[in-house]
Design an enzyme around this catalytic site. Sequence first.
Site, mmCIF file in Angstrom:
data_model
loop_
_atom_site.group_PDB
_atom_site.id
_atom_site.type_symbol
_atom_site.label_atom_id
_atom_site.label_comp_id
_atom_site.label_asym_id
_atom_site.label_seq_id
_atom_site.Cartn_x
_atom_site.Cartn_y
_atom_site.Cartn_z
ATOM 1 N N ASP A 181 -7.480 -0.296 -3.229
ATOM 2 C CA ASP A 181 -8.547 0.698 -3.323
ATOM 3 C C ASP A 181 -9.320 0.578 -4.633
ATOM 4 O OD1 ASP A 181 -6.623 1.576 -5.082
ATOM 5 O OD2 ASP A 181 -6.414 3.581 -4.213
ATOM 6 N N GLU A 236 0.832 -1.196 0.000
ATOM 7 C CA GLU A 236 0.000 0.000 0.000
ATOM 8 C C GLU A 236 0.873 1.255 0.000
ATOM 9 O OE1 GLU A 236 -2.285 1.549 -1.331
ATOM 10 O OE2 GLU A 236 -3.954 0.524 -0.327
#
Length: 517
Positions: free
Chosen positions: A314, A238
């Site tokens: 996401d 991430e």
Amino acid sequence: MIKPSLRRAGRALLAVGATAALAAGLLTAAAGTSQAATQGPCDVYLAGGTPCVAAHSTTRALYGAYNGPLYQVRRAVDNATRDIGLLSAGGYADAAAQDSFCAGTSCVITVLYDQSGKGNHLTQAPAGGAAGGPDNLANAFEAPVTVGGHKAYGVYVAPGTGYRNNNTNGIATGDQPEGMYAIFDGTHFNGGCCFDYGNAETNNLDTGNGHMEALYFGNNNSWGSGSGNGPWVMADLENGLFSGVNRGFNANDPSVNNRFLTAMLKGGPNQWALRGGDAQSGGLSTFYNGARPNATGYNPMHKEGAIILGIGGDNSKWAQGTFYEGVMTQGYPSDATENAVQANITAAGYHSGSTATGTLAPGSRISLRATTAPCCTSHYLRHDDADNKVVISSTDSSSSATDKADATWIVRAGLASSSCLSFESANHPGQFLHHYNYELYLDVDNGAGPFAQDATFCPTTGNSGVGTSFQSVNFPTKYLRHYNYTAYIASNGGSNSWDSATSWAADTSWLVAQPWG
């Protein structure tokens, strides 16, 4: 190609010994190509003390005793669904079941079943913080292969395609240790974010550094890169693609382009490792093995335990790639266990799926010779190396190896209708002949527009009475034609120059020949 890293001789001998012991106890090679291995990768992980908690494959069983469904397909004609299982327990996918169920129409893959018993199935990904949804589903015919001599299909991820499970069971969270591997097509990639498989956020949002731990494959260099121009195996943790302790460049992470690529990632408290190898032969190379990244937020990790395929945490969905199988484990696997898993993978017998020559049966390698005399009877349909256009040019025994390969195609079941055909480049796997504004090109499926229809052609008796003609499935009055040495779909008369009625019948008739490449 992946080159093995150098290790001290003592460590190498210990690793070889440990791997041999595991392999001797767990891997029994099949007698011929008609039988599966008696053990699967998840049996190897279990013996190593790090059992699988997710196991996904559209090609084979990942346990020697597994005899359930691998995946589910949905057909376009009536939206009916069917589970695709195995030829036998512990064996290979029953691809014929898909072919029969999807005959005369198209199908998408709706579910990738978890073989671990944990119920961690992958389904259509919903909208996320980066992009809306739901995401597209993979065309069930776009990634044909053979495994152990048996026909199978992979998961072809075009941009916009994604799978996810936010409500998992047994997947690592926080700083808990885990391992994972996946087999990808090492020639199918781009620089979009992010072709991932692994651990991600449970709310489809970027919740911060260290909230993911997933394998990434591609040549995106915005958040990290390795040596050469890519593609690379990296870890999506991430807000960063990592292949070492530092953000950015890691010279020890090589560019890899194996047709079938094994990628491995494992992470625990302040340690992680990244490995890779050729899924058809040989061992693994270690690209990184050490402490967690020194950037803020990655030590300790904050893993959330969702599983993603083909997208970022996401729902960033601009990447492309092909997935064949992958697992996630409970605990941090040893190198010896991973080496034995790699031995199991190479024994499985992945192959690109070309099974014959000179016919229009799916899987056959062919060349297509023009029939128009006197100009073109020595010319063959090929893709142009200068761009992605499709043309005809003279090809013979004295032509270069590149020219011969460019004039060679693999016949595939039609992407939009399995009763018709599509043509995959023999030397550019995953790229298909398709029309755009009536001109023919060679491309990967970019996820935009009716690519499957544009890449599907129905064979008919040659319009000139010779050979075969290929009718566009979505423009049925138009056929594959050469005109001024460039390929189009064309009707017999019309407003475009390539629709000229002059020699149309001959220009749209082709001889199916033995492949040059």
